[in-house]
Design a protein around this motif. Structure first.
Motif, PDB file in Angstrom:
ATOM      1  N   LEU A 567       0.829  -1.209   0.000  1.00  0.00           N
ATOM      2  CA  LEU A 567       0.000   0.000   0.000  1.00  0.00           C
ATOM      3  C   LEU A 567       0.864   1.260   0.000  1.00  0.00           C
ATOM      4  CD1 LEU A 567      -2.752   1.405   0.207  1.00  0.00           C
ATOM      5  CD2 LEU A 567      -2.648   1.070   2.678  1.00  0.00           C
ATOM      6  N   GLU A 568       1.948   1.245   0.774  1.00  0.00           N
ATOM      7  CA  GLU A 568       2.833   2.412   0.824  1.00  0.00           C
ATOM      8  C   GLU A 568       3.476   2.699  -0.529  1.00  0.00           C
ATOM      9  OE1 GLU A 568       4.301   2.069   5.502  1.00  0.00           O
ATOM     10  OE2 GLU A 568       5.667   1.559   3.854  1.00  0.00           O
ATOM     11  N   GLY A 569       3.756   1.650  -1.294  1.00  0.00           N
ATOM     12  CA  GLY A 569       4.436   1.841  -2.575  1.00  0.00           C
ATOM     13  C   GLY A 569       3.531   2.091  -3.757  1.00  0.00           C
ATOM     14  N   LEU A 570       2.224   1.831  -3.594  1.00  0.00           N
ATOM     15  CA  LEU A 570       1.316   1.964  -4.738  1.00  0.00           C
ATOM     16  C   LEU A 570       1.209   3.382  -5.296  1.00  0.00           C
ATOM     17  CD1 LEU A 570      -1.565  -0.555  -3.934  1.00  0.00           C
ATOM     18  CD2 LEU A 570      -0.190  -0.477  -6.023  1.00  0.00           C
ATOM     19  N   PRO A 571       1.128   4.445  -4.472  1.00  0.00           N
ATOM     20  CA  PRO A 571       1.044   5.793  -5.058  1.00  0.00           C
ATOM     21  C   PRO A 571       2.207   6.117  -5.986  1.00  0.00           C
ATOM     22  CG  PRO A 571       0.416   5.860  -2.758  1.00  0.00           C
ATOM     23  CD  PRO A 571       0.936   4.479  -3.008  1.00  0.00           C
ATOM     24  N   LEU A 572       3.424   5.691  -5.611  1.00  0.00           N
ATOM     25  CA  LEU A 572       4.576   5.936  -6.476  1.00  0.00           C
ATOM     26  C   LEU A 572       4.475   5.150  -7.773  1.00  0.00           C
ATOM     27  CD1 LEU A 572       7.469   5.935  -3.854  1.00  0.00           C
ATOM     28  CD2 LEU A 572       6.469   7.885  -5.031  1.00  0.00           C
ATOM     29  N   LYS A 573       4.002   3.909  -7.663  1.00  0.00           N
ATOM     30  CA  LYS A 573       3.828   3.082  -8.861  1.00  0.00           C
ATOM     31  C   LYS A 573       2.810   3.711  -9.804  1.00  0.00           C
ATOM     32  CE  LYS A 573       2.420  -1.567 -10.330  1.00  0.00           C
ATOM     33  NZ  LYS A 573       1.950  -2.896  -9.880  1.00  0.00           N
ATOM     34  N   ILE A 574       1.697   4.183  -9.238  1.00  0.00           N
ATOM     35  CA  ILE A 574       0.645   4.800 -10.052  1.00  0.00           C
ATOM     36  C   ILE A 574       1.169   6.055 -10.737  1.00  0.00           C
ATOM     37  CG2 ILE A 574      -1.553   6.047  -9.888  1.00  0.00           C
ATOM     38  CD1 ILE A 574      -2.353   3.984  -7.707  1.00  0.00           C
ATOM     39  N   GLU A 575       1.910   6.875  -9.994  1.00  0.00           N
ATOM     40  CA  GLU A 575       2.422   8.111 -10.584  1.00  0.00           C
ATOM     41  C   GLU A 575       3.388   7.819 -11.730  1.00  0.00           C
ATOM     42  OE1 GLU A 575       4.488  12.326  -9.203  1.00  0.00           O
ATOM     43  OE2 GLU A 575       3.816  10.868  -7.716  1.00  0.00           O
ATOM     44  N   LYS A 576       4.211   6.775 -11.561  1.00  0.00           N
ATOM     45  CA  LYS A 576       5.157   6.427 -12.627  1.00  0.00           C
ATOM     46  C   LYS A 576       4.416   5.937 -13.875  1.00  0.00           C
ATOM     47  CE  LYS A 576       9.644   4.180 -13.150  1.00  0.00           C
ATOM     48  NZ  LYS A 576      10.685   3.382 -12.481  1.00  0.00           N
ATOM     49  N   LEU A 577       3.383   5.139 -13.665  1.00  0.00           N
ATOM     50  CA  LEU A 577       2.576   4.676 -14.798  1.00  0.00           C
ATOM     51  C   LEU A 577       1.902   5.848 -15.498  1.00  0.00           C
ATOM     52  CD1 LEU A 577       0.915   1.489 -13.242  1.00  0.00           C
ATOM     53  CD2 LEU A 577       2.607   1.516 -15.080  1.00  0.00           C
ATOM     54  N   GLU A 578       1.386   6.792 -14.721  1.00  0.00           N
ATOM     55  CA  GLU A 578       0.713   7.940 -15.327  1.00  0.00           C
ATOM     56  C   GLU A 578       1.686   8.823 -16.088  1.00  0.00           C
ATOM     57  OE1 GLU A 578      -3.228   8.726 -12.640  1.00  0.00           O
ATOM     58  OE2 GLU A 578      -1.364   9.692 -12.012  1.00  0.00           O
ATOM     59  N   ASP A 579       2.914   8.978 -15.581  1.00  0.00           N
ATOM     60  CA  ASP A 579       3.919   9.754 -16.301  1.00  0.00           C
ATOM     61  C   ASP A 579       4.239   9.104 -17.646  1.00  0.00           C
ATOM     62  OD1 ASP A 579       5.859  10.827 -13.395  1.00  0.00           O
ATOM     63  OD2 ASP A 579       4.044  11.613 -14.324  1.00  0.00           O
ATOM     64  N   GLU A 580       4.389   7.759 -17.645  1.00  0.00           N
ATOM     65  CA  GLU A 580       4.642   7.046 -18.905  1.00  0.00           C
ATOM     66  C   GLU A 580       3.461   7.218 -19.846  1.00  0.00           C
ATOM     67  OE1 GLU A 580       5.391   2.885 -18.498  1.00  0.00           O
ATOM     68  OE2 GLU A 580       5.636   2.563 -20.657  1.00  0.00           O
ATOM     69  N   GLN A 581       2.255   7.191 -19.282  1.00  0.00           N
ATOM     70  CA  GLN A 581       1.054   7.348 -20.103  1.00  0.00           C
ATOM     71  C   GLN A 581       1.020   8.737 -20.749  1.00  0.00           C
ATOM     72  OE1 GLN A 581      -2.895   7.469 -18.224  1.00  0.00           O
ATOM     73  NE2 GLN A 581      -3.393   5.655 -19.428  1.00  0.00           N
ATOM     74  N   GLU A 582       1.402   9.770 -19.987  1.00  0.00           N
ATOM     75  CA  GLU A 582       1.414  11.127 -20.531  1.00  0.00           C
ATOM     76  C   GLU A 582       2.403  11.239 -21.688  1.00  0.00           C
ATOM     77  OE1 GLU A 582       2.028  14.056 -17.555  1.00  0.00           O
ATOM     78  OE2 GLU A 582       0.174  13.605 -16.482  1.00  0.00           O
ATOM     79  N   GLU A 583       3.556  10.581 -21.561  1.00  0.00           N
ATOM     80  CA  GLU A 583       4.542  10.619 -22.651  1.00  0.00           C
ATOM     81  C   GLU A 583       3.978   9.969 -23.916  1.00  0.00           C
ATOM     82  OE1 GLU A 583       8.402  10.283 -19.633  1.00  0.00           O
ATOM     83  OE2 GLU A 583       8.011   8.719 -21.128  1.00  0.00           O
ATOM     84  N   ILE A 584       3.260   8.873 -23.723  1.00  0.00           N
ATOM     85  CA  ILE A 584       2.660   8.191 -24.881  1.00  0.00           C
ATOM     86  C   ILE A 584       1.549   9.041 -25.482  1.00  0.00           C
ATOM     87  CG2 ILE A 584       1.236   6.204 -25.551  1.00  0.00           C
ATOM     88  CD1 ILE A 584       2.981   4.468 -23.821  1.00  0.00           C
ATOM     89  N   PHE A 585       0.759   9.710 -24.615  1.00  0.00           N
ATOM     90  CA  PHE A 585      -0.288  10.598 -25.129  1.00  0.00           C
ATOM     91  C   PHE A 585       0.314  11.676 -26.016  1.00  0.00           C
ATOM     92  CE2 PHE A 585      -3.161   8.274 -23.007  1.00  0.00           C
ATOM     93  CZ  PHE A 585      -3.554   8.618 -21.730  1.00  0.00           C
ATOM     94  N   ALA A 586       1.458  12.236 -25.592  1.00  0.00           N
ATOM     95  CA  ALA A 586       2.111  13.278 -26.378  1.00  0.00           C
ATOM     96  C   ALA A 586       2.555  12.736 -27.733  1.00  0.00           C
ATOM     97  CB  ALA A 586       3.299  13.851 -25.606  1.00  0.00           C
TER      98      ALA A 586
END
Length: 633
Positions: A567-586
């Motif tokens: 649970l402690e590590g999930l927010p960081l994992k989610i943020e990293k996935l979202e950053d990768e997603q933003e790069e792909i969106f671009a």
């Protein structure tokens, strides 16, 4: 005793004096704003205070044991490593423990070995004994507000993200004196508001440079102005400073007129005929020589930009009509069912967090990008001038002259020919500077160049994406006056709250999850309207990353050790996935991308779909664990 004392220092760099017997005292508990035009040496003065620049004369005195930390305007080239390690650096032995702890937690996302679990247990024990968790909580808070992924590689970040990392490091170190050079650069309004509140309660001394007038007005307890090689201290608020400064300039102008009159009289006297020269007073001659030297040493005020937009014939009464617009990147909705009408003469500010889709909205309204849903209709006789945030219309290899006037030396301004050198001097480019390539210009010079180029084209519809970046306050205010007097239609994206207050007559706010609100007035008007709707609530723009809180199940339980650390590590994992997603969106939004190998296009599309599923599963897992946990009594 002052924490830092600059005593009659001079710096020349082999040319004219940049600092001429300049003195500054930094006292405990002060919040000092350093003001000055672009190029007067504000950044150099900070580097003198940190010992990065040597002085030619004078003395720099530090109180014994004082700790000074500097946030530079430019990111140093020698910084490497993971974001967590960089932010933690300088905090002593506990920093190493915290860094090791976070890296172990991160590895546990993919590895679940007994050795890792033993390492984690040992680190937790040491942190409990050293009190390191308090620092950890503060670092996590700063990283969260700066929207940073602690596990990201610093070298792979954008320039703006690197600046936010260095700002986070400066804040957590909590030195006696914190030197901040343009701390609000690359921050959105929510983050600027948070930073203001953080610094208001900062226990140490602040010395900062900023072009954000509201930031300065909210924070500064003293203003130090750097002008023509010397500093002038004003113990007052920014609005009162403006009044006193105007009065001081009037007095200075009168004194100069009186000085020039006296010098002219003495020059006439000394050039009288032979009879007069025989009886002239030698003391008076020596006094004249002193006047001549003083005149030679006078340093003139830096000139002001003299910009004026060329206006085309009026457009039609209706400028843009947008109906039920929709646009998404993958499963990230940027615009949801948005309709608006923009009429001739409207001056619209656009507000929203970084990455929320403000530039995408502009491109759709301008017809540069097709909406996925809905339609956009333009009115008649539109002459559009677009100010691009990334300055992509500038060729780095061309000179300033070629950028504004390709293939000639004359521009036509309001129907009259102007020599390009004279025109560029109105934007503070000397003839020599006008012949230099774009790639060597500073941020402020690039901005002035872009404005000079933009205003050679007649327009009745100005669209400006972050026009105040790197402009000094005087130039910002001149641009404000120009835009307030502009009779055409205006759309401005900006994080500068004062600029929005002074120019915008209405505001579009990207409120998250594709919702766009429309409000009359500028930034302060929007804040007031939000507070009326939600009494006592602080104004905040909801990021599309923020999700609704999960509904807790009926049966709560205590999480296992493994689940707790997952649970402690999930927010960081989610943020990293979202950053990768933003790069792909671009990538997917770039038309040129689809001209590549079809296999590469298919691979990126497949990764986009997989990321959407991974994010969905990560959020579901986080919601389940968060909702299931039972707090210890």
């Amino acid at each position: 005793m002052a924490l830092i004392s600059l005593q009659e220092i001079s710096v020349a760099f082999g040319g004219p004096l940049l600092f001429d017997k300049l003195s500054v005292q930094v006292e405990p508990g002060e919040r000092i704003a350093l003001l000055g035009r672009n190029g007067v040496g504000k950044t150099t003065l900070m580097k003198v205070m940190t010992g990065q620049v040597s002085i030619d004369e004078g003395e720099v005195v530090y109180q014994k044991g004082v700790q000074v930390t500097h946030l530079p305007q430019e990111v140093p080239n020698d910084i490497k490593g993971i974001v967590f390690d960089i932010v933690f650096s300088g905090l002593g032995p506990r920093a190493k423990l915290l860094s090791d702890y976070h890296h172990v937690v991160h590895r546990l996302h993919t590895e679940h070995t007994p050795e890792l679990m033993r390492q984690l247990d040992n680190l937790q024990t040491e942190l409990n004994q050293s009190g390191g968790w308090d620092i950890d909580a503060e670092v996590e808070l700063v990283l969260s507000h700066m929207k940073l992924d602690g596990e990201a590689d610093f070298e792979q970040l954008s320039g703006g993200q690197k600046r936010r990392v260095l700002l986070a490091r400066a804040l957590v170190l909590k030195p006696d004196v914190l030197l901040l050079d343009e701390p609000t650069n690359h921050l959105d309004i929510d983050t600027i508001n948070w930073l203001e509140e953080f610094l208001k309660s900062y226990p140490g001394t602040l010395f900062f440079v900023t072009h954000d007038r509201m930031f300065m007005q909210h924070l500064a307890t003293r203003i130090v102005e750097l002008d023509r090689g010397k500093t002038f201290s004003w113990s007052c608020s920014y609005p009162i400073f403006l009044e006193r400064k105007a009065q001081a300039l009037e007095v200075e102008a009168a004194q100069r007129i009186d000085f020039d009159r006296k010098l002219a009289e003495e020059e006439v006297w000394v050039r009288k005929g032979v009879k007069a020269r025989r009886v002239r007073n030698e003391g008076r001659v020596k006094a004249l020589e002193r006047l001549r030297i003083e005149k030679q040493n006078q340093r003139q005020l830096i000139g002001q930009v003299r910009m004026k937009a060329q206006e085309a014939e009026d457009s039609g009464h209706l400028v843009i009509k947008a109906s039920h617009l929709g646009f998404s990147y993958g499963d990230k909705c940027l615009i949801r069912d948005f309709s608006t009408q923009i009429m001739r003469g409207d001056k619209i500010g656009v507000i929203g967090p970084n990455g929320c889709g403000k530039t995408t909205l502009l491109r759709i309204l301008l017809g540069q990008l097709e909406p996925q849903k809905g339609k956009v209709r333009h009115g008649t006789n539109l002459e559009i001038a677009y100010y691009d945030q990334l300055r992509q219309q500038l060729d780095e290899e061309k000179t300033v002259i070629e950028s504004v006037c390709p293939g000639g030396d004359t521009v036509t301004i309001n129907g009259k020919p102007r020599h390009i050198i004279g025109y560029l001097q109105e934007f503070l480019f000397t003839p020599d500077r006008a012949r230099t390539p774009v790639k060597v210009l500073s941020g402020g010079e690039r901005n002035r160049l872009f404005l000079a180029r933009l205003f050679t084209k007649p327009s009745n519809f100005l669209v400006m994406d972050e026009p105040t970046n790197d402009l000094d306050i005087e130039t910002q205010e001149l641009l404000e006056e120009l835009l307030m007097d502009y009779s055409g239609t205006l759309i401005i994206v900006s994080h500068d709250r004062s600029f929005l207050n002074n120019v915008a007559t209405s505001t579009m706010v990207m409120e998250g999850e594709g919702e766009i609100g429309e409000f009359p007035g500028g930034y302060d008007d929007w804040v007031a309207q939000r507070q009326v709707k939600t009494p006592g609530a602080k104004p905040q723009i909801t990021s599309s990353k923020e999700k609704q809180k999960p509904i807790k199940p009926l049966t709560l339980r205590k999480l296992s050790f493994k689940e707790k650390h997952e649970l402690e590590g999930l927010p960081l994992k989610i943020e990293k996935l979202e950053d990768e997603q933003e790069e792909i969106f671009a990538l997917l939004a770039d038309i040129n991308f689809y001209q590549q190998d079809p296999k590469e296009v298919a691979r990126v599309n497949a990764r986009s779909e997989a990321l959407a599923q991974e994010l969905l599963e990560a959020y579901q897992r986080w919601e389940y664990l968060e909702a299931s946990k039972k707090e210890n009594p």
